[in-house]
Design an enzyme around this catalytic site. Structure first.
Site, short mmCIF file in Angstrom:
data_model
loop_
_atom_site.label_atom_id
_atom_site.label_comp_id
_atom_site.label_asym_id
_atom_site.label_seq_id
_atom_site.Cartn_x
_atom_site.Cartn_y
_atom_site.Cartn_z
N GLY A 113 -28.66 8.25 50.02
CA GLY A 113 -29.70 7.99 49.15
C GLY A 113 -30.64 6.91 49.02
CB SER A 114 -32.45 4.81 46.59
OG SER A 114 -33.21 5.87 46.12
#
Lengths: 371, 621
Positions: free
Chosen positions: B329-330
């Site tokens: 993810g981020s």
């Protein structure tokens, strides 16, 4: 037909001659097998199934001996390079496609049967060397000795890498016997021995740590009292306690209380000595000696250099197995996995051994050609 | 062959050669005879001259060699807290030579002590391969009640004995299960692999974790006793004794208080925490939740209990810290940002307009930002601190997948971290070559776009995320993670420090300013006005650099909205968080994953903050 050997141009008499069997040799082998059955019945805990399997293996061996005996030695000589080449290719293939058993790769799966290429090499190497040396001026010069050296070292190195040090040593022995019998000069023998003595410490340098420990235990089993040393201690006790007359058949306490390891295979001699004592040992050694003597006689009377060298090397290899096995079991030598020929249970080595006796018989019974 | 046989070979003195060969034959015969005599002499020596001696040994007295298993090394945490110890335990041993009917004895014993089918199976196996020990172990760890019951019934069981031994115990139970691992009974497979007598008396072997990885250090060297016994099997005397050498103790880098706090904070969630010392690679905590109690495994867990652990939907046996592979993810964004700077694709000031979505030229599909209305114009620092997706979609597209792959690989993604524990997985760092190889498909530009925010094919383990965070903290120096710090000789208490390991890899850095930009962005995540984890950064006594991440568990369709409350729990997003602190002089790097936690800022970051407080701040009494 050779007019100088009257016995050989007479028409074949009797069944044995027709089948290319040498009766004295055959008798010796059959007697040894009989002793083997007696010992195995006791060593295997009176297990009939084991005896039956051993009988089947022996029958296979004797059958192969009969087949090989039909092949004229000349054919063997022609086939030698092909056999050697095939064995070499299969040896090289083992690490790539071979089956692994107990950490060592020795087996090649040919679909129908599993096969140890090193067994074929046991015969192919002496065949090739006997052919190579027999056709050339004897004794061989230094250059030819080197060629022979290469023929020996390549398969031996491949087998040692599997790793199967025991078989590698035996095959190297088979090759060296041909060289020694070919009249190779004593100074070459002495020089090579010296070179080997110098090279050993160098080789040590290249070994892995675990290989060094294994080698040290190999040289001094006492350093591993729970492993190899234990076997030796127990089998020496078994032999020694047998005394002059032995404890009697089926009465070996060491073997029945499970103190002797591998007692149907590599250590079967300990069971035999415990139960039959020195008298039995003398009988067994006499039988072995008579077979060896017959083999050497066949070599002595062989028609040409090729058969002479081959018969001599095969007979000496047979003696080597006996000495290595008995010395190991009686604590004269470190433990190497070599069975006692014809007495130990089963084993692929038995089949190869019988094929080599087939060759000896072929050498002695086929009509000889003029050179 | 014939061609190479020279003229001189054809003109040979055949008679003389034959004589030479025959002479050699006689030499060989003489040698064989000589060897026969040597062998015979040896046999006469054994059988005639020493028969008495050997007969005594074989009939009246039997020598048996008994192995003395070494004591296994202990395991401590970095502050000396005992994690694995040896407790005294009593077992039941059968001496087959003295038991007339083993089957009947087993049946009778069954009424006195509990003997499971597994015990019987193992007993029969040991009985078959029995070689050096006289007694064969039937039961381990008798309870006090069983001990007493057997003592009363002892006269009934000739040849059955109680033996004192030790058993492995993990006093802290579940909280060390995944990091320390456990030992179990030696199986047949283990024996095949070991194949040496050093394990003759040993009943247990390291099966997982540190117990497995450091088996050769922990085990020690077997000792042995050569014992003379009479025909009744009674010991007469010890002929020779070599004591066992105990295994070495291990001191771990793990801080048990941190480890336990991490477990508490994860609570009932599924997840993992890995904390490292960036400078050395020392593993401070390695937690996978839920865990399990390793103690039942030591002497064979009950099949039913094992079944329950294995079929539990929470998979407690599964080591998420090393083997859990999650979309990062981020949390990947700081690394992608650094790639952009280092490869000269962008600079810190360059602005990207974020309308709330991104489109590849000439394509319909809109890649949505998590913030529907968009972030407006973003520079790099803000893009990191506010986790703007569109900025990284665009940056990833300009980097291209293969440059991104090569740059991220430098931080350890897609490869094993070389931690000193078994079983870690590699995760997946995709590239166009990988896709051709693994899927036989070309790489599509849209896949590059989502890789920029750590979605798509990319997978990373919690350990890899912690290593990457530590590498960032170190400004490019990647250390191999180490659970064990020192090995100690139990007798002398001499500590053999593990040699300080060299870095596994150093990212060749262009400009310090590039690292500054990224780390500033991450510091803004924690302390900036609009940082995504400002809640977890608030009030910290030191400065933290962090990055939140949220990994989708299932894909959303075009323009579909994710609504936390409408999604079933097991499909909720995973919350991720990576951080290091203090920013100026990093002493801890951390990765936290909370499966289905919803979001990184809500579920993972608060845990990391508590752990960093605990580790960095002086404890308040």
């Amino acid at each position: 037909m050779n007019i100088m050997e009257p016995g050989y141009n007479k028409p074949a008499r009797g069944l044995a001659q027709k089948l290319h069997m040498d009766l004295p040799l055959l008798t010796g082998l059959l007697l040894l097998s009989a002793v083997g059955f007696v010992v195995l019945y006791s060593a295997g805990g009176q297990n009939e199934g084991l005896l039956l399997r051993h009988a089947m293996r022996l029958a296979l061996g004797f059958g192969l001996m009969l087949m090989v005996a039909q092949v004229p030695p000349q054919r063997l000589q022609e086939a030698a390079p092909w056999l050697y080449g095939a064995a070499l290719i299969m040896l090289a293939a083992v690490p790539l496609v071979g089956d692994q058993a107990k950490g060592a790769q020795r087996w090649l799966d040919l679909g129908v049967i599993r096969f140890q290429p090193s067994e074929l090499m046991k015969l192919a190497l002496p065949l090739l060397l006997a052919r190579y040396l027999g056709r050339r001026r004897l004794p061989p010069g230094a250059r030819r000795v080197l060629v022979c050296g290469a023929m020996i070292v390549i398969p031996v190195a491949l087998i040692a890498k599997q790793p199967d040090l025991g078989t590698a040593v035996l095959i190297a022995g088979a090759g060296l016997f041909v060289l020694l019998l070919s009249g190779i000069r004593w100074w070459i023998i002495a020089g090579s021995a010296l070179l080997a003595a110098v090279a050993t410490p160098l080789l040590w340098h290249f070994l892995h740590d675990y290989q060094r420990t294994r080698l040290l235990i190999f040289l001094n089993p006492e350093s591993d009292p729970l492993g190899a040393g234990y076997h030796i201690t127990q089998s020496t006790i078994a032999i020694g306690s047998g005394g002059f007359t032995g404890k009697g058949w089926l009465n070996g306490t060491q073997s029945y209380l499970d103190f002797i390891p591998e007692r149907t295979t590599d250590f079967v001699f300990a069971v035999y000595s415990e139960e039959f004592g020195l008298i039995g040992v003398l009988l067994l050694l006499a039988l072995f000696t008579s077979v060896i003597a017959r083999g050497l006689y066949i070599a002595l009377r062989a028609p040409d250099h090729f058969t002479r060298l081959l018969a001599g090397s095969l007979t000496l290899s047979f003696s080597l197995y006996i000495f290595v096995n008995i010395s190991m079991v009686s604590g004269l030598m470190p433990v190497v996995g070599v069975p006692l020929p014809l007495i130990s249970y089963g084993g692929t080595a038995l089949v190869t051994l019988m094929a080599s006796f087939g060759m000896l018989m072929a050498i002695h019974t086929h009509p000889r050609k003029l050179v | 062959m014939y061609a190479r046989i020279s003229e001189s070979d054809r003109l040979r003195d055949y008679i003389r050669e034959t004589r030479l060969l025959q002479n050699r034959m006689f030499v060989a015969a003489a040698a064989v005879l000589l060897l026969m005599f040597v062998v015979l002499a040896r046999l006469i020596y054994l059988q005639v001259l020493n028969q008495e001696h050997y007969l005594t040994l074989s009939q009246n007295n039997r020598i048996s060699v008994v192995a003395i298993p070494p004591a296994r090394g202990l395991i401590y945490d970095r502050n000396g807290v005992l994690l694995a110890r040896n407790l005294p335990a009593f077992g039941l041993e059968v001496i087959p030579e003295q038991v007339a009917d083993i089957e009947a004895t087993l049946r009778a014993l069954h009424e006195v002590v509990a003997i499971s089918p597994a015990d019987v199976k193992r007993f029969r196996r040991l009985l078959k391969q029995k070689r050096t020990t006289r007694g064969v172990l039937l039961r381990l760890r008798l309870s006090e009640e069983e001990l007493a019951r057997f003592a009363v019934n002892r006269p009934r069981f000739h040849g059955v004995d109680i033996v004192a031994g030790v058993t492995r115990d993990y006093p802290l139970g579940a909280s060390t299960a995944h990091a320390v691992g456990y030992v179990g009974r030696i199986s047949e497979d283990d024996l095949d692999q070991l194949g040496d007598s050093n394990y003759s008396g040993t009943t247990h072997i390291g099966k997982t974790g540190i117990e497995q990885a450091y088996e050769d250090v922990l085990h020690g060297t077997v000792g042995f006793e050569q014992i003379e016994t009479n025909a009744q099997g009674h010991r007469l005397r010890i002929l020779k004794r070599t004591p066992a050498r105990a295994g070495r103790n291990l001191h771990l880098n793990i801080d048990m208080s941190l480890q336990q706090l991490a477990g508490q904070e994860l609570g009932g969630n599924r997840g993992a925490v890995v904390a490292l010392d960036p400078a050395t690679g020392a593993v401070l905590a390695l937690v996978s939740q839920p865990a399990f109690d390793p103690n039942p495994f030591v002497n064979g867990i009950e099949p039913g209990d094992y079944q329950a652990l294995q079929s539990s939907p929470d998979q407690p046996l599964y080591n998420r810290a090393l083997r859990g592979q999650y979309p990062p993810g981020s949390t990947i964004k700081p690394f992608v940002a650094l790639a952009g700077l280092e490869l000269g694709v962008t600079d810190a000031q360059r602005g990207t307009f974020c309308p709330g979505w991104f489109q590849l030229p000439g394509q319909e599909r809109r890649y949505r930002d998590w913030k529907e209305e968009g972030h407006g114009v973003m520079d790099m620092t803000h893009a990191i601190s506010e986790s703007c997706d569109v900025y990284f979609y665009e940056l990833a597209q300009r980097l291209g997948i293969d440059r991104m792959h090569n740059f991220l690989a430098q931080f350890g993604f897609g490869q094993k971290s070389a931690i000193d524990a078994p079983g870690e997985l590699t995760g997946l760092l995709p590239s166009s070559a990988w896709k051709r190889r693994a899927r036989n498909q070309p790489w599509f530009p849209g896949e590059t776009v989502i890789t920029g925010i750590g979605q798509g094919y990319m997978l990373a383990t919690p350990l890899q995320l912690a290593v990457a965070a530590a590498t960032l903290a170190n400004r490019g120096v990647r250390m191999p993670p180490r659970i064990v710090s020192t090995i100690e000789n139990p007798l002398t208490r001499n500590k053999l420090a593990q040699a300080a390991l060299p870095p596994l890899y150093t990212v060749p850095s262009g400009k310090a300013a590039n690292w500054d930009t990224v780390i500033t962005g991450m510091t803004e995540v924690m302390h900036g006005e609009r940082g995504t984890a400002r809640g977890s950064g608030a009030g910290a006594a030191y400065r933290i650099a962090g990055k939140t991440g949220t990994a989708q568990v299932f894909g959303l369709k075009q323009d579909e909205k994710y609504d936390k409350d409408k999604v079933p729990l097991h499909l909720r997003d995973h919350g991720l968080f990576i951080a290091f602190a203090p920013v100026e002089n990093p002493r801890i790097a951390i990765a936290v994953i909370v499966e289905n936690g919803g979001s990184g800022s809500g579920a993972a970051a608060p845990i990391a903050r508590k752990l960093m407080d605990h580790y960095l701040l002086p404890s308040v009494p």
